[in-house]
Write an enzyme that holds these catalytic residues in place. Structure first.
Site, short mmCIF file in Angstrom:
data_model
loop_
_atom_site.label_atom_id
_atom_site.label_comp_id
_atom_site.label_asym_id
_atom_site.label_seq_id
_atom_site.Cartn_x
_atom_site.Cartn_y
_atom_site.Cartn_z
N HIS A 72 -2.80 7.67 6.62
CA HIS A 72 -1.78 8.54 6.03
C HIS A 72 -2.41 9.84 5.51
O HIS A 72 -1.79 10.90 5.55
CB HIS A 72 -1.08 7.85 4.86
CG HIS A 72 0.10 7.00 5.26
ND1 HIS A 72 1.19 7.51 5.91
CD2 HIS A 72 0.36 5.68 5.07
CE1 HIS A 72 2.08 6.53 6.11
NE2 HIS A 72 1.60 5.40 5.62
N GLY A 122 0.83 -1.20 0.00
CA GLY A 122 0.00 0.00 0.00
C GLY A 122 0.86 1.24 0.00
O GLY A 122 2.01 1.20 0.46
N HIS A 142 -4.64 1.60 7.33
CA HIS A 142 -3.29 2.16 7.46
C HIS A 142 -3.09 3.28 6.42
O HIS A 142 -2.58 4.36 6.75
CB HIS A 142 -2.26 1.03 7.28
CG HIS A 142 -0.83 1.46 7.25
ND1 HIS A 142 0.11 0.99 8.14
CD2 HIS A 142 -0.15 2.30 6.42
CE1 HIS A 142 1.29 1.54 7.87
NE2 HIS A 142 1.16 2.33 6.82
N GLU A 143 -3.51 3.02 5.18
CA GLU A 143 -3.31 4.01 4.11
C GLU A 143 -4.22 5.23 4.29
O GLU A 143 -3.79 6.36 4.06
CB GLU A 143 -3.53 3.38 2.73
CG GLU A 143 -2.61 2.21 2.38
CD GLU A 143 -1.13 2.49 2.65
OE1 GLU A 143 -0.72 3.65 2.53
OE2 GLU A 143 -0.40 1.54 3.00
N GLN A 173 2.93 10.13 1.11
CA GLN A 173 4.23 9.46 1.24
C GLN A 173 5.18 9.80 0.10
O GLN A 173 6.38 9.56 0.20
CB GLN A 173 4.05 7.93 1.30
CG GLN A 173 3.43 7.46 2.60
CD GLN A 173 3.31 5.95 2.62
OE1 GLN A 173 2.36 5.41 2.08
NE2 GLN A 173 4.27 5.28 3.22
N CYS A 230 5.70 0.02 7.30
CA CYS A 230 5.35 1.18 6.48
C CYS A 230 6.55 1.53 5.61
O CYS A 230 7.68 1.52 6.10
CB CYS A 230 4.99 2.35 7.38
SG CYS A 230 4.55 3.85 6.50
N LEU A 231 6.30 1.84 4.34
CA LEU A 231 7.41 2.17 3.44
C LEU A 231 8.11 3.46 3.88
O LEU A 231 9.26 3.67 3.52
CB LEU A 231 6.90 2.31 2.00
CG LEU A 231 6.41 1.01 1.35
CD1 LEU A 231 5.85 1.28 -0.04
CD2 LEU A 231 7.53 -0.02 1.28
ZN LIG Z 1 2.46 3.53 5.71
#
Ligand SMILES: [Zn+2]
Length: 172
Positions: A141, A46, A137-138, A51, A95-96
């Site tokens: 963000h 995701g 989660h997304e 991000q 998380c990226l």
């Molecule tokens: Zn994330």
């Protein structure tokens, strides 16, 4: 398609509330494609527009994990959770923007989501399992919230210090 640079925590842009998308422009479709390519390349399941430094309400995800199964890339413009289950589920999230750090987060096990798709139409779907965790989660963000915000302050500070150190090393 262009692979975009993923921002690392801590970054003020990851704490901002993203703005709703009014018109589904070609530019936004390109952005969604770039985000999917960036997510697959990472690799991740995701990615949210903030991000990559774009403060608009767009997320992409593909939580298909089974070996050999067809991928299911999904782009969601203005995603909104319309219902959440009382039943909870715990998942070891990553998380990226916070690479190589994982922690257990408790969230509703099932969520219904409404969004606008790449086709410009409204979509509604109920997700469970990894898809439910990932979509929550997304969407977080888009509201300037990271999974570490669910952890105890001490743990969160530890992770943030670790990330500051990593960013200093990468900047060298
Ligand atoms: Zn994330």
């Amino acid at each position: 398609m262009t692979i975009r640079n993923i921002l690392l925590h801590p970054d003020p842009r990851l704490k901002k509330i993203a703005t709703p998308i009014v018109d589904l422009s070609d530019e936004l479709r390109v952005l969604a494609d770039d985000m999917l390519a960036t997510m697959y390349e990472a690799p991740g399941i995701g990615l949210a527009a903030p991000q990559i430094g774009v403060l608009e309400r767009l997320i992409v995800l593909d939580c298909v994990k089974e070996e050999g199964a067809d991928p299911r890339p999904v782009a969601m413009f203005n995603p909104e959770i319309t219902a959440s289950s009382d039943e909870l589920s715990v998942y070891d999230e990553g998380c990226l923007s916070i690479p190589e750090i994982y922690a257990e987060v408790t969230r509703p096990a099932e969520v219904s989501v409404r969004w606008m798709g790449l086709d410009g139409a409204e979509h509604n779907e109920t997700f469970d399992g990894l898809w439910a965790t990932c979509v929550q989660h997304e969407i977080d963000h888009l509201n300037g919230k990271l999974f570490i915000d669910y952890l105890k302050p001490l743990k969160r500070q530890m992770i943030t210090r670790k990330m500051q150190k990593l960013k200093r090393e990468l900047a060298r």
